[in-house]
Write a protein that holds these residues in place. Structure first.
Motif, mmCIF file in Angstrom:
data_model
loop_
_atom_site.group_PDB
_atom_site.id
_atom_site.type_symbol
_atom_site.label_atom_id
_atom_site.label_comp_id
_atom_site.label_asym_id
_atom_site.label_seq_id
_atom_site.Cartn_x
_atom_site.Cartn_y
_atom_site.Cartn_z
ATOM 1 N N GLU A 474 0.835 -1.205 0.000
ATOM 2 C CA GLU A 474 0.000 0.000 0.000
ATOM 3 C C GLU A 474 0.864 1.247 0.000
ATOM 4 N N LYS A 475 0.481 2.220 -0.818
ATOM 5 C CA LYS A 475 1.165 3.509 -0.821
ATOM 6 C C LYS A 475 0.123 4.610 -0.964
ATOM 7 N N HIS A 476 0.145 5.547 -0.009
ATOM 8 C CA HIS A 476 -0.816 6.651 0.019
ATOM 9 C C HIS A 476 -2.251 6.127 -0.036
ATOM 10 N N GLY A 477 -2.457 4.968 0.619
ATOM 11 C CA GLY A 477 -3.784 4.374 0.665
ATOM 12 C C GLY A 477 -4.142 3.554 -0.558
ATOM 13 N N PHE A 478 -3.253 3.492 -1.560
ATOM 14 C CA PHE A 478 -3.544 2.802 -2.824
ATOM 15 C C PHE A 478 -2.902 1.419 -2.811
ATOM 16 N N GLU A 479 -3.681 0.410 -3.166
ATOM 17 C CA GLU A 479 -3.150 -0.950 -3.271
ATOM 18 C C GLU A 479 -2.369 -1.112 -4.576
ATOM 19 N N ARG A 480 -1.146 -1.636 -4.456
ATOM 20 C CA ARG A 480 -0.289 -1.825 -5.629
ATOM 21 C C ARG A 480 0.299 -3.238 -5.582
ATOM 22 N N PRO A 481 0.345 -3.930 -6.725
ATOM 23 C CA PRO A 481 0.878 -5.302 -6.718
ATOM 24 C C PRO A 481 2.389 -5.333 -6.534
ATOM 25 N N LYS A 482 2.848 -6.180 -5.606
ATOM 26 C CA LYS A 482 4.293 -6.371 -5.402
ATOM 27 C C LYS A 482 4.836 -7.369 -6.420
ATOM 28 N N TYR A 483 4.141 -8.501 -6.529
ATOM 29 C CA TYR A 483 4.505 -9.579 -7.446
ATOM 30 C C TYR A 483 3.302 -10.505 -7.512
ATOM 31 N N PHE A 484 3.383 -11.492 -8.384
ATOM 32 C CA PHE A 484 2.273 -12.430 -8.565
ATOM 33 C C PHE A 484 2.741 -13.843 -8.250
ATOM 34 N N VAL A 485 2.053 -14.466 -7.306
ATOM 35 C CA VAL A 485 2.450 -15.795 -6.843
ATOM 36 C C VAL A 485 1.916 -16.851 -7.806
ATOM 37 N N PRO A 486 2.789 -17.671 -8.399
ATOM 38 C CA PRO A 486 2.323 -18.751 -9.286
ATOM 39 C C PRO A 486 1.496 -19.769 -8.503
ATOM 40 N N PRO A 487 0.621 -20.486 -9.177
ATOM 41 C CA PRO A 487 -0.261 -21.449 -8.493
ATOM 42 C C PRO A 487 0.483 -22.529 -7.717
ATOM 43 N N ASP A 488 1.709 -22.844 -8.112
ATOM 44 C CA ASP A 488 2.426 -23.942 -7.463
ATOM 45 C C ASP A 488 3.198 -23.504 -6.220
ATOM 46 N N LYS A 489 3.164 -22.217 -5.866
ATOM 47 C CA LYS A 489 3.906 -21.725 -4.715
ATOM 48 C C LYS A 489 3.066 -21.816 -3.441
ATOM 49 N N ASP A 490 3.758 -22.042 -2.300
ATOM 50 C CA ASP A 490 3.099 -22.068 -0.998
ATOM 51 C C ASP A 490 2.871 -20.625 -0.564
ATOM 52 N N LEU A 491 1.642 -20.154 -0.738
ATOM 53 C CA LEU A 491 1.324 -18.752 -0.482
ATOM 54 C C LEU A 491 1.547 -18.380 0.976
ATOM 55 N N LEU A 492 1.104 -19.228 1.901
ATOM 56 C CA LEU A 492 1.202 -18.909 3.322
ATOM 57 C C LEU A 492 2.652 -18.760 3.743
ATOM 58 N N ALA A 493 3.488 -19.693 3.293
ATOM 59 C CA ALA A 493 4.906 -19.639 3.644
ATOM 60 C C ALA A 493 5.549 -18.377 3.088
ATOM 61 N N LEU A 494 5.137 -17.990 1.881
ATOM 62 C CA LEU A 494 5.703 -16.812 1.239
ATOM 63 C C LEU A 494 5.334 -15.547 2.000
ATOM 64 N N GLU A 495 4.094 -15.455 2.462
ATOM 65 C CA GLU A 495 3.635 -14.273 3.183
ATOM 66 C C GLU A 495 4.299 -14.155 4.554
ATOM 67 N N GLN A 496 4.602 -15.280 5.165
ATOM 68 C CA GLN A 496 5.185 -15.255 6.512
ATOM 69 C C GLN A 496 6.704 -15.146 6.489
ATOM 70 N N SER A 497 7.279 -15.278 5.317
ATOM 71 C CA SER A 497 8.733 -15.224 5.198
ATOM 72 C C SER A 497 9.189 -13.774 5.191
ATOM 73 N N LYS A 498 9.830 -13.359 6.261
ATOM 74 C CA LYS A 498 10.335 -11.989 6.347
ATOM 75 C C LYS A 498 11.780 -12.070 6.843
ATOM 76 N N THR A 499 12.681 -11.439 6.100
ATOM 77 C CA THR A 499 14.088 -11.658 6.387
ATOM 78 C C THR A 499 14.927 -10.483 5.921
ATOM 79 N N PHE A 500 16.133 -10.347 6.517
ATOM 80 C CA PHE A 500 17.116 -9.387 6.045
ATOM 81 C C PHE A 500 17.988 -10.000 4.948
ATOM 82 N N TYR A 501 17.807 -11.284 4.721
ATOM 83 C CA TYR A 501 18.597 -11.997 3.716
ATOM 84 C C TYR A 501 17.794 -12.134 2.422
ATOM 85 N N LYS A 502 18.210 -13.055 1.590
ATOM 86 C CA LYS A 502 17.534 -13.297 0.318
ATOM 87 C C LYS A 502 16.085 -13.711 0.569
#
Length: 878
Positions: A474-502
């Motif tokens: 979100e920027k200035h209240g506007f929703e903007r796409p970061k990236y698009f998750v392919p159907p074969d990706k684990d969405l939950l794991a991706l959303e919870q993954s937060k890191t200073f690394y890769k």
């Protein structure tokens, strides 16, 4: 009887100025106080007698403004200032906040000597604990930034923590950061000392005087209406703390000040059996959500719980803040955390649980600056429980802003104009501050997003993109796409993954970037700010030529990249302008520039009924079609030739796309890659998007997000406003001299400053760095704000960073300065100075070698790139 911390302001009478301004009124009866007549007029009226209001008054008077009236509805320092825990901490994530706190520390240190009023200032130092490696990394990043701006700090071991504070349990710690010059102080006494000094300089101070509303005429402050009469004034400063929101709405022309109060708890204990020394360091255990400081030989400890209690949503409550109701059940998790950290306190007698309101803002940053809608109306409020730390510095910067027209530092991250009216909903504020308060101590890794107040402003394509795997920011209240998750990706794991690394989205963004370079991608960029400027005659061109640095007298259909500069030559805005007709212009600006840019244009455009400025942001959906096959997709949909021969670079034309007419097609992509921007009337948005995706299938089309855009623009050395460019950055400092009409003899705002800079040379230069010895898979990533070292000496900071999938290296942008080794003063930065240096980027205390470039490279082995090519395709910050 127990003497409550800061519950009674100690009225000092040792200073002559204090006696003069108070005139015995501190002990006067209410009737006597009400009998004092207010002046009929003043240059400045300040509302609020806490640390913010008194700091502004102090600094304005120091800068020579004397005709100032400060009004307080209750008693001086009787609001949040009275209940402040008294901790002054310089360890902040933002550089501007570090500088404000550092200045405050120095100011409070000498205030007692200046005024004769004891402030309780004791230099204790602070220790920030880390229970996890990620927390330690965060502290190391802060430590690097503190050191380069002259604030002593160091990363220390748990053993050293135990030496500094023997009562602490350190068995679960992995490290800590020690900031030895942090302090504790009586915030109420600081406010009183500032008031005393201000009164000695001529400021008139009146307590028990309520402001009913601010009077406004033709968008300009004209005075205030109080419960004791009117005062005419040119400037009004809202330092009303938790009441700032209500006061802003009470004006004849409302001013939106988005903040909200929450209950904040801390406890006080009796002295320990062996009382703590007065210089015992303050402890911040963010993983435990608590802070601990010495208080009269005992403990003062509070924190920021996960489930805060918002208060006063319905509006104004009381003149002076009283201690709210105790709630031991609510405080219990923080108490448990305290006892785990200091087990010996279990038998210590608790004197009181203090519960007082604190104000918080939607983005955890304080609010300062001039209202976008009312000239002369300034705001300083919403301190997010850091009012004492920021009070001195924030008051100084606001005073500079009022006196000189601009502050000495870039304060965009704190500017009131970063918000719009959309952030002023009471429901939004109540829900957002319930998220903000715990976030103060939550671990903030790069690219985190707020979860409350979302889906407020959306593109017509939101549901369609969401169904295809869009992950949103979100920027200035506007929703903007970061990236698009392919159907074969684990969405939950991706959303919870937060890191200073890769990050886990690395491969997803790589595939989007690859598609942009080899086929065609579409990015929804509807959040861009979009204005139309039209006139009945030549007024539009004449005005814009003065307001913008580049020449806009171009043929109809051409696009100009240009800047809107201030008198110092710095960027107030960086934008693209398309000439739609002889008297019509279409302006595209960064998303978060909507309020600021509108206010700047309105302030500088003449009152002319034949000149029209219209915000059309909501009228158009913007699709960015990027890649070599974009020309094929658009040709097939429009039945028109789209090759460079027929549709040259930086050209704009209204066309039909599919069944839809009136689509503004522009040959630019804000990335340096080939393609087109489509500005689509919103009723056609879904149709055009569906047609583009349908026809594009044969060309390998896919959706992409802003993370791919970021990678593409940084590897092409494209600077963004708000990240790389700001109000103190000039075109000459970032290689954009060709975008300035200096040689055409036309006047424009900032011209004189640029001519002077061209003659004298620049003192910083935007530079591109390619990390050499950095392992993308194993090493910490650069994000922004990392110190830059040249030949072992500090030379600047990075402003933005991204992994370049083309170069297969990390790329950072940042400004290089030339600090004298002897005096530390800035000297001229030349191309030769940049090229002859050996560079390192400091990432959380580890330095990585980097190659410095003044122009982008297409590969690590090909360094040839014509300057004109770069500048032609360069872009503005969105």
């Amino acid at each position: 009887m127990f003497y409550r911390l800061l519950s009674v302001v100690r009225r000092q009478r040792t200073g002559r100025g204090w006696q003069n301004w108070s005139s015995g009124r501190s002990g006067a009866s209410a009737a006597e106080a009400h009998s004092v007549a207010l002046p009929a007029q003043a240059q400045v009226v300040i509302c609020g007698g806490g640390i913010m209001g008194t700091s502004v008054a102090y600094h304005l008077s120091k800068m020579g403004w004397k005709d100032i009236v400060l009004l307080e509805q209750g008693r001086l320092a009787a609001g949040s200032t009275r209940f402040c825990a008294g901790i002054l901490s310089t360890a902040r994530h933002l550089t501007i906040e570090q500088k404000m706190a550092d200045y405050s520390n120095k100011l409070y240190h000498q205030l007692e000597q200046e005024t004769g009023i004891q402030t309780g200032y004791i230099r204790t130092g602070s220790v920030f604990l880390a229970q996890t490696q990620d927390r330690l990394i965060s502290l190391k990043r802060i430590n690097s930034r503190l050191n380069v701006i002259g604030i002593p700090s160091e990363i220390i071991s748990p053993k050293k923590v135990a030496e500094l504070h023997p009562l602490l349990n350190v068995h679960d710690l992995v490290g800590a950061m020690h900031v030895p010059e942090d302090a504790v102080v009586s915030s109420a006494d600081v406010a009183l000392a500032l008031a005393s000094a201000a009164s000695q300089n001529g400021v008139q101070i009146y307590d028990r005087t309520s402001i009913l509303h601010v009077m406004v005429k033709k968008g300009q402050v004209t005075g205030v209406e109080t419960d004791k009469g009117q005062i005419e004034c040119q400037y009004f400063v809202n330092c009303a703390g938790q009441w700032a929101y209500e006061l802003g709405l009470s004006n004849e022309e409302p001013v939106s000040i988005p903040l909200h109060a929450c209950e904040h708890f801390y406890l006080l204990t009796r002295p320990l059996e062996t009382p703590l020394r007065s210089n015992t360091p303050t402890i911040v255990d963010a993983d435990g959500r608590i802070y601990i400081r010495n208080w009269q030989g005992g403990i003062l400890s509070g924190g920021f719980e996960k489930n805060p209690k918002p208060i006063f949503t319905e509006g104004k409550n009381q003149l002076e803040i009283q201690n709210l109701q105790e709630d031991w059940d609510h405080f219990e998790p923080l108490l448990s955390s305290l006892l785990r950290r200091m087990p010996d306190l279990e038998t210590l007698e608790i004197l009181k649980l203090v519960n007082c309101p604190e104000t918080f803002t939607p983005d955890m940053r304080c609010i300062m600056g001039e209202s976008p809608s009312v000239q002369g109306y300034f705001v300083l409020a919403g301190m997010n429980s850091a009012g004492l730390s920021f009070g001195g510095g924030a008051g100084r910067y606001l005073a500079e802003w009022m006196v000189h027209g601009y502050p000495s530092e870039n304060i965009w991250e704190l500017d009131l104009k970063r918000f719009g009216a959309l952030q002023s909903s009471r429901t939004f504020l109540r829900h957002r501050v319930m998220e903000v308060m715990p976030l103060l101590y939550d671990l903030k890794v790069p690219r985190w997003d707020f979860q409350t107040g979302r889906q407020l402003r959306t593109s017509p394509l939101y549901d369609r993109l969401d169904a295809q795997g869009a992950r949103w920011m979100e920027k200035h209240g506007f929703e903007r796409p970061k990236y698009f998750v392919p159907p074969d990706k684990d969405l939950l794991a991706l959303e919870q993954s937060k890191t200073f690394y890769k990050p886990d989205w690395f491969d997803i963004v790589e595939s989007e970037v690859k598609c942009c370079k080899e086929a065609v991608c579409v990015i929804d960029m509807s959040s861009f700010t979009k204005f139309e400027i039209t006139s009945t005659g030549d007024q539009a061109l004449e005005v814009l030529q003065y307001l913008f640095s580049n020449d806009l007298d171009v043929p109809v259909g051409h696009i100009v990249h240009t800047g809107m500069l201030n008198q110092g030559g710095g960027y107030e805005n960086d934008c693209s302008i398309a000439r739609l007709g002889k008297r019509s212009f279409f302006m595209i600006s960064p998303t978060d520039q909507q309020v600021h840019c509108w206010a700047w244009l309105k302030k500088h455009m003449p009152e002319d009924s034949n000149l029209l400025l219209e915000d059309v942001t909501w009228k158009y959906t913007a699709l960015n079609l990027i890649g070599p096959r974009a020309v094929d997709v658009l040709s097939e949909l429009s039945y028109a030739p789209m090759t460079p021969d027929h549709f040259p670079s930086l050209f704009c034309k209204e066309m039909s796309v599919g069944y839809a007419n009136g689509i503004r097609v522009m040959s630019m992509t804000h990335t340096g890659e080939p393609g087109f921007m489509l500005y689509i009337p919103i009723e056609y948005a879904l149709h055009v998007y569906n047609e583009v995706m349908s026809v594009g299938q044969k060309y390998g089309i896919r959706n992409a997000g802003y993370y791919a855009l970021r990678s593409l623009r940084i590897e092409k050395f494209f600077a963004f406003w708000g990240q790389d460019l700001n109000t103190l950055t000039t075109p000459l400092e970032c290689g954009r001299e060709s975008r300035v009409k200096l040689e055409k003899g036309m006047d424009f705002i900032g011209r004189d400053a640029l001519l002077q800079q061209k003659q004298n040379g620049v003192y910083k230069r935007l530079t591109m760095f390619i990390l050499d010895d950095h392992d993308t898979d194993l090493d910490l990533w650069p994000w922004w704000g990392e110190p830059i070292y040249r030949n072992g000496q500090y030379a600047g900071k990075t402003t933005s960073s991204a992994y370049s999938y083309t170069l297969e290296r990390h790329v950072c942008l940042g400004f290089v300065h030339n600090f004298s080794e002897d005096t530390g003063e800035e000297q001229v930065v030349t191309t030769d100075f940049i090229n002859r240096g050996e560079y390192e980027i400091d990432i959380a205390g580890h330095r990585f070698q980097a190659k410095a470039k003044l122009y982008p490279v297409t590969s690590l082995f090909t360094h040839k790139r014509r300057k004109d090519d770069v500048e032609l395709s360069d872009l503005h910050g969105k």
